[in-house]
Design a protein around this motif. Structure first.
Motif, PDB file in Angstrom:
ATOM      1  N   LEU A   9       0.790  -1.117  -0.025  1.00  0.00           N
ATOM      2  CA  LEU A   9       0.121   0.060  -0.030  1.00  0.00           C
ATOM      3  C   LEU A   9       0.921   1.372   0.087  1.00  0.00           C
ATOM      4  O   LEU A   9       1.904   1.166   0.131  1.00  0.00           O
ATOM      5  N   ARG A  10       0.254   2.484  -0.436  1.00  0.00           N
ATOM      6  CA  ARG A  10       0.964   3.571  -0.213  1.00  0.00           C
ATOM      7  C   ARG A  10       0.280   4.356   0.892  1.00  0.00           C
ATOM      8  O   ARG A  10      -1.150   4.449   0.997  1.00  0.00           O
ATOM      9  N   TYR A  11       1.104   5.340   1.727  1.00  0.00           N
ATOM     10  CA  TYR A  11       0.594   6.109   2.631  1.00  0.00           C
ATOM     11  C   TYR A  11       1.201   7.437   2.531  1.00  0.00           C
ATOM     12  O   TYR A  11       2.409   7.383   2.518  1.00  0.00           O
ATOM     13  N   LYS A  12       0.316   8.587   2.500  1.00  0.00           N
ATOM     14  CA  LYS A  12       0.865   9.869   2.513  1.00  0.00           C
ATOM     15  C   LYS A  12      -0.233  10.785   3.509  1.00  0.00           C
ATOM     16  O   LYS A  12      -1.283  10.499   3.383  1.00  0.00           O
ATOM     17  N   VAL A  13       0.396  11.809   4.077  1.00  0.00           N
ATOM     18  CA  VAL A  13      -0.461  12.964   4.681  1.00  0.00           C
ATOM     19  C   VAL A  13      -0.567  14.321   3.690  1.00  0.00           C
ATOM     20  O   VAL A  13       0.673  14.774   3.734  1.00  0.00           O
ATOM     21  N   GLU A  14      -1.589  14.627   3.438  1.00  0.00           N
ATOM     22  CA  GLU A  14      -1.671  15.863   2.838  1.00  0.00           C
ATOM     23  C   GLU A  14      -2.832  16.756   3.221  1.00  0.00           C
ATOM     24  O   GLU A  14      -4.041  15.958   3.524  1.00  0.00           O
ATOM     25  N   ASP A  15      -2.644  17.947   3.646  1.00  0.00           N
ATOM     26  CA  ASP A  15      -3.607  18.805   4.137  1.00  0.00           C
ATOM     27  C   ASP A  15      -4.721  18.249   5.390  1.00  0.00           C
ATOM     28  O   ASP A  15      -5.844  18.256   5.385  1.00  0.00           O
ATOM     29  N   GLN A  16      -3.910  17.573   6.328  1.00  0.00           N
ATOM     30  CA  GLN A  16      -4.542  16.959   7.426  1.00  0.00           C
ATOM     31  C   GLN A  16      -5.105  15.500   7.208  1.00  0.00           C
ATOM     32  O   GLN A  16      -5.881  15.173   8.123  1.00  0.00           O
ATOM     33  N   VAL A  51      -3.022  14.691  11.443  1.00  0.00           N
ATOM     34  CA  VAL A  51      -4.333  13.900  10.722  1.00  0.00           C
ATOM     35  C   VAL A  51      -5.533  14.037  11.345  1.00  0.00           C
ATOM     36  O   VAL A  51      -5.373  13.856  12.459  1.00  0.00           O
ATOM     37  N   ARG A  52      -6.553  14.413  10.754  1.00  0.00           N
ATOM     38  CA  ARG A  52      -7.899  14.732  11.335  1.00  0.00           C
ATOM     39  C   ARG A  52      -8.873  13.671  10.664  1.00  0.00           C
ATOM     40  O   ARG A  52      -9.938  13.445  11.148  1.00  0.00           O
ATOM     41  N   VAL A  53      -8.366  13.314   9.279  1.00  0.00           N
ATOM     42  CA  VAL A  53      -9.455  12.435   8.621  1.00  0.00           C
ATOM     43  C   VAL A  53      -8.541  11.441   7.906  1.00  0.00           C
ATOM     44  O   VAL A  53      -7.641  11.674   7.409  1.00  0.00           O
TER      45      VAL A  53
END
Length: 262
Positions: A9-16, A51-53
């Protein structure tokens, strides 16, 4: 688990927003390693204050073709029970315990175990080319596990029976019509719409989202006689939080609230 260690899988965080994308070509088939990585990614997102969502999606032509039958081919009953204890029990327990909302963004095919991952989420945004199927009876000569419960709860026993007994797939438009998913959108705008929904929640109080999510799942199996008191306790106790006081003050002052999460 460091991001570089994810193989399936790929995992990244953007704009919370934490984006978890299943990526095991050609069909994102689920095995032990993918299950373990998905759990690790969920835990990572849940403890990350940035992270919010969370959004779950799939690379390639669909979310996933389900559990890898080649992986299961040599399983006996004991081995299947051990794996499903992780995949069903572990996944549902982990997702239900999240402190943040999770959205499934589904395109193309979602089969069996992929449906388990999607319907464990709080909401499903589906592309108009998506379809959902539960081929446990024809492909495994076995019941489709969690979906015996999930489908009956969401769409009723009669419609659930047709899908379960026949393994017939269900298109996104029909799935939305009968209340199986949240919303259907054009395939080209799937991630845009999922991210727009996520961003709407990013703007909310993280404490309110967490408490509301907890209450939703608590009330799901609650006898109605216990619901009014649970509602009283949930709403009244929230009024002591900093976020609740800030929400009321910001509304009166006609400004955007500043959340502390407390």
């Amino acid at each position: 688990m460091p991001e570089s260690n994810y193989q399936n899988l790929r995992y990244k965080v953007e704009d919370q927003i934490a984006k978890i994308t299943l990526d095991r070509p050609p069909a994102n088939l689920i095995n032990l390693e993918m299950t373990q990585e998905y759990h690790a990614a969920l835990r990572k997102a849940d403890v990350d204050p940035e992270v919010r969502v969370i959004i779950l999606s799939g690379a390639g032509d669909g979310l996933s073709g389900g559990v890898d039958l080649k992986y299961l081919e040599v399983f006996d009953s004991a081995q299947m029970k051990e794996y499903l204890s992780l995949f069903y029990v572990g996944t549902m327990k982990l997702v239900r315990s999240l402190s943040k909302p999770i959205i499934a963004a589904v395109h193309g095919y979602a089969r069996e175990g992929a449906c388990t991952l999607a319907f464990a989420c709080d909401m499903i945004i589906a592309a108009d080319d998506a379809d959902f199927g539960y081929p446990g009876v024809p492909n495994l000569a076995a019941p489709p596990g969690m979906h015996v419960w999930i489908l009956q709860r969401l769409i009723g026993r009669m419609k659930a029976a047709e899908l379960i007994f026949t393994g017939k797939s269900l298109g996104a438009v029909e799935a939305e019509r009968i209340g199986l998913i949240t919303r259907v959108v054009g395939a080209g705008s799937l991630m845009y719409e999922a991210e727009k929904l996520a961003q709407r929640m990013v703007e909310m109080s993280p404490l309110a989202l967490r408490r509301t999510r907890d209450l939703m799942y608590k009330m799901e199996d609650m006898s109605f006689k216990d619901v009014p008191q649970a509602a009283v306790e949930a709403l009244s106790s929230a009024f002591d939080s900093e976020d609740s006081r800030e929400a009321r003050k910001a509304f009166i002052e006609k400004r955007k609230p500043v959340w502390t999460g407390r």
